[in-house]
Scaffold this active site. Sequence first.
Site, PDB file in Angstrom:
ATOM      1  N   PHE A  78       0.835  -1.208   0.000  1.00 32.33           N
ATOM      2  CA  PHE A  78       0.000   0.000   0.000  1.00 32.33           C
ATOM      3  C   PHE A  78       0.870   1.258   0.000  1.00 32.33           C
ATOM      4  O   PHE A  78       0.496   2.286  -0.571  1.00 32.33           O
ATOM      5  CB  PHE A  78      -0.909  -0.013   1.240  1.00 32.33           C
ATOM      6  CG  PHE A  78      -1.995   1.018   1.220  1.00 32.33           C
ATOM      7  CD1 PHE A  78      -3.170   0.804   0.510  1.00 32.33           C
ATOM      8  CD2 PHE A  78      -1.861   2.200   1.928  1.00 32.33           C
ATOM      9  CE1 PHE A  78      -4.184   1.757   0.497  1.00 32.33           C
ATOM     10  CE2 PHE A  78      -2.858   3.157   1.924  1.00 32.33           C
ATOM     11  CZ  PHE A  78      -4.024   2.930   1.203  1.00 32.33           C
ATOM     12  N   ILE A 102      -0.989 -11.253  -0.961  1.00 32.92           N
ATOM     13  CA  ILE A 102      -1.531 -12.619  -1.012  1.00 32.92           C
ATOM     14  C   ILE A 102      -2.949 -12.597  -0.462  1.00 32.92           C
ATOM     15  O   ILE A 102      -3.201 -12.091   0.642  1.00 32.92           O
ATOM     16  CB  ILE A 102      -0.626 -13.591  -0.223  1.00 32.92           C
ATOM     17  CG1 ILE A 102       0.808 -13.543  -0.792  1.00 32.92           C
ATOM     18  CG2 ILE A 102      -1.190 -15.009  -0.274  1.00 32.92           C
ATOM     19  CD1 ILE A 102       1.830 -14.378  -0.044  1.00 32.92           C
ATOM     20  N   THR A 106     -10.578 -11.900   3.632  1.00 34.76           N
ATOM     21  CA  THR A 106     -11.352 -10.662   3.678  1.00 34.76           C
ATOM     22  C   THR A 106     -11.078  -9.842   2.418  1.00 34.76           C
ATOM     23  O   THR A 106     -10.150 -10.137   1.659  1.00 34.76           O
ATOM     24  CB  THR A 106     -10.943  -9.816   4.905  1.00 34.76           C
ATOM     25  OG1 THR A 106      -9.621  -9.301   4.666  1.00 34.76           O
ATOM     26  CG2 THR A 106     -10.966 -10.639   6.174  1.00 34.76           C
ATOM     27  N   HIS A 108      -9.598  -7.222   2.184  1.00 35.50           N
ATOM     28  CA  HIS A 108      -8.399  -6.411   2.368  1.00 35.50           C
ATOM     29  C   HIS A 108      -7.481  -6.480   1.145  1.00 35.50           C
ATOM     30  O   HIS A 108      -6.919  -5.473   0.696  1.00 35.50           O
ATOM     31  CB  HIS A 108      -7.649  -6.907   3.611  1.00 35.50           C
ATOM     32  CG  HIS A 108      -6.589  -5.979   4.099  1.00 35.50           C
ATOM     33  ND1 HIS A 108      -6.861  -4.729   4.610  1.00 35.50           N
ATOM     34  CD2 HIS A 108      -5.245  -6.106   4.141  1.00 35.50           C
ATOM     35  CE1 HIS A 108      -5.728  -4.138   4.954  1.00 35.50           C
ATOM     36  NE2 HIS A 108      -4.733  -4.947   4.672  1.00 35.50           N
ATOM     37  N   PHE A 133       5.665  -2.212 -12.164  1.00 36.79           N
ATOM     38  CA  PHE A 133       4.778  -2.950 -11.250  1.00 36.79           C
ATOM     39  C   PHE A 133       5.332  -4.360 -11.028  1.00 36.79           C
ATOM     40  O   PHE A 133       4.910  -5.316 -11.670  1.00 36.79           O
ATOM     41  CB  PHE A 133       3.376  -2.996 -11.874  1.00 36.79           C
ATOM     42  CG  PHE A 133       2.311  -3.559 -10.968  1.00 36.79           C
ATOM     43  CD1 PHE A 133       1.913  -2.894  -9.827  1.00 36.79           C
ATOM     44  CD2 PHE A 133       1.677  -4.757 -11.293  1.00 36.79           C
ATOM     45  CE1 PHE A 133       0.915  -3.407  -8.999  1.00 36.79           C
ATOM     46  CE2 PHE A 133       0.677  -5.280 -10.476  1.00 36.79           C
ATOM     47  CZ  PHE A 133       0.305  -4.605  -9.330  1.00 36.79           C
ATOM     48  N   ARG A 147       6.668 -17.617  -8.458  1.00 36.23           N
ATOM     49  CA  ARG A 147       7.007 -16.430  -9.256  1.00 36.23           C
ATOM     50  C   ARG A 147       8.262 -15.702  -8.782  1.00 36.23           C
ATOM     51  O   ARG A 147       8.573 -14.642  -9.307  1.00 36.23           O
ATOM     52  CB  ARG A 147       5.794 -15.481  -9.263  1.00 36.23           C
ATOM     53  CG  ARG A 147       4.666 -16.015 -10.127  1.00 36.23           C
ATOM     54  CD  ARG A 147       3.316 -15.425  -9.786  1.00 36.23           C
ATOM     55  NE  ARG A 147       2.292 -15.911 -10.709  1.00 36.23           N
ATOM     56  CZ  ARG A 147       1.724 -17.121 -10.644  1.00 36.23           C
ATOM     57  NH1 ARG A 147       2.081 -17.986  -9.706  1.00 36.23           N
ATOM     58  NH2 ARG A 147       0.823 -17.485 -11.531  1.00 36.23           N
TER      59      ARG A 147
HETATM   60  N1  INI Z   1       0.785  -5.641   2.414  1.00 36.57           N
HETATM   61  C1  INI Z   1       1.404  -6.393   1.484  1.00 36.57           C
HETATM   62  O1  INI Z   1       2.409  -5.942   0.887  1.00 36.57           O
HETATM   63  N2  INI Z   1       0.925  -7.633   1.158  1.00 36.57           N
HETATM   64  C2  INI Z   1      -0.172  -8.139   1.764  1.00 36.57           C
HETATM   65  O2  INI Z   1      -0.550  -9.292   1.424  1.00 36.57           O
HETATM   66  C3  INI Z   1      -0.826  -7.385   2.758  1.00 36.57           C
HETATM   67  N3  INI Z   1      -1.989  -7.923   3.420  1.00 36.57           N
HETATM   68  O3  INI Z   1      -2.451  -9.011   3.062  1.00 36.57           O
HETATM   69  O4  INI Z   1      -2.517  -7.334   4.353  1.00 36.57           O
HETATM   70  C4  INI Z   1      -0.323  -6.106   3.071  1.00 36.57           C
HETATM   71  N4  INI Z   1      -0.915  -5.336   4.009  1.00 36.57           N
HETATM   72  C5  INI Z   1      -0.276  -4.163   4.566  1.00 36.57           C
HETATM   73  C6  INI Z   1      -0.506  -2.917   3.741  1.00 36.57           C
HETATM   74  O5  INI Z   1       0.276  -2.942   2.549  1.00 36.57           O
HETATM   75  C7  INI Z   1      -0.126  -1.656   4.497  1.00 36.57           C
HETATM   76  O6  INI Z   1       1.241  -1.697   4.855  1.00 36.57           O
HETATM   77  C8  INI Z   1      -0.952  -1.467   5.780  1.00 36.57           C
HETATM   78  O7  INI Z   1      -2.338  -1.545   5.494  1.00 36.57           O
HETATM   79  C9  INI Z   1      -0.659  -0.073   6.416  1.00 36.57           C
HETATM   80  O8  INI Z   1      -1.032   0.983   5.530  1.00 36.57           O
END
Ligand code: INI
Length: 176
Positions: A78, A102, A106, A108, A133, A147
């Site tokens: 994110f 992954i 949920t 998310h 990307f 991968r």
């Molecule tokens: N961040 C990832 O890079 N991969 C994931 O699978 C993931 N999941 O599954 O939750 C994930 N979550 C954290 C997100 O990127 C942020 O760091 C967090 O929400 C704080 O902003």
Amino acid sequence: MTSSDETSFGPDGIQTHAARIGANLRGTQSGLGLKIGIACGEFNGGITNRLLDGTLEALQAAGVLKSDITVAWAPGAFELPFVAKTFAERGRDAVICLGAVIRGDTPHFEYVAGECARGITSVQLATGVPVIFGVLTVNTVEQALERCQSGASNKGYEAGQTAVEMATLLTNPLMD
Ligand code: INI
């Protein structure tokens, strides 16, 4: 790679229509002198570290100097677009985002993967710097591991090659 015989280029590749085109451009794998920023997610770090290994192998093969490569770790996918934007604004020729999202139980996954992709697109269009990307968006850990094995099928390796190809394409004087 997911290209099949049907979807891959024929034997002439991008030259198929060369005789009917003024300038038929593609980037190269000549990376000497390119400054590359790599934004790497700490989340699922066992996967992203393997992607980074592939990226560094591709950049080294292209002749990018070690001193021209900077890696910045972000908490998760994110946050990658923000780091990419900073790299792009500070003079990198290309930026590579490496992450592993992954799917869980949920929604998310959809938010993290979707916003990461959307943010990367926004950054490259807003800054004019290619942002690659190299983020896995997969259903299972097994798919992620498939991968990021060593070799040319490593998605980080592909991302490294893509960064060099895009940076050299966009700076070709014939693009003017
Ligand atoms: N961040 C990832 O890079 N991969 C994931 O699978 C993931 N999941 O599954 O939750 C994930 N979550 C954290 C997100 O990127 C942020 O760091 C967090 O929400 C704080 O902003």
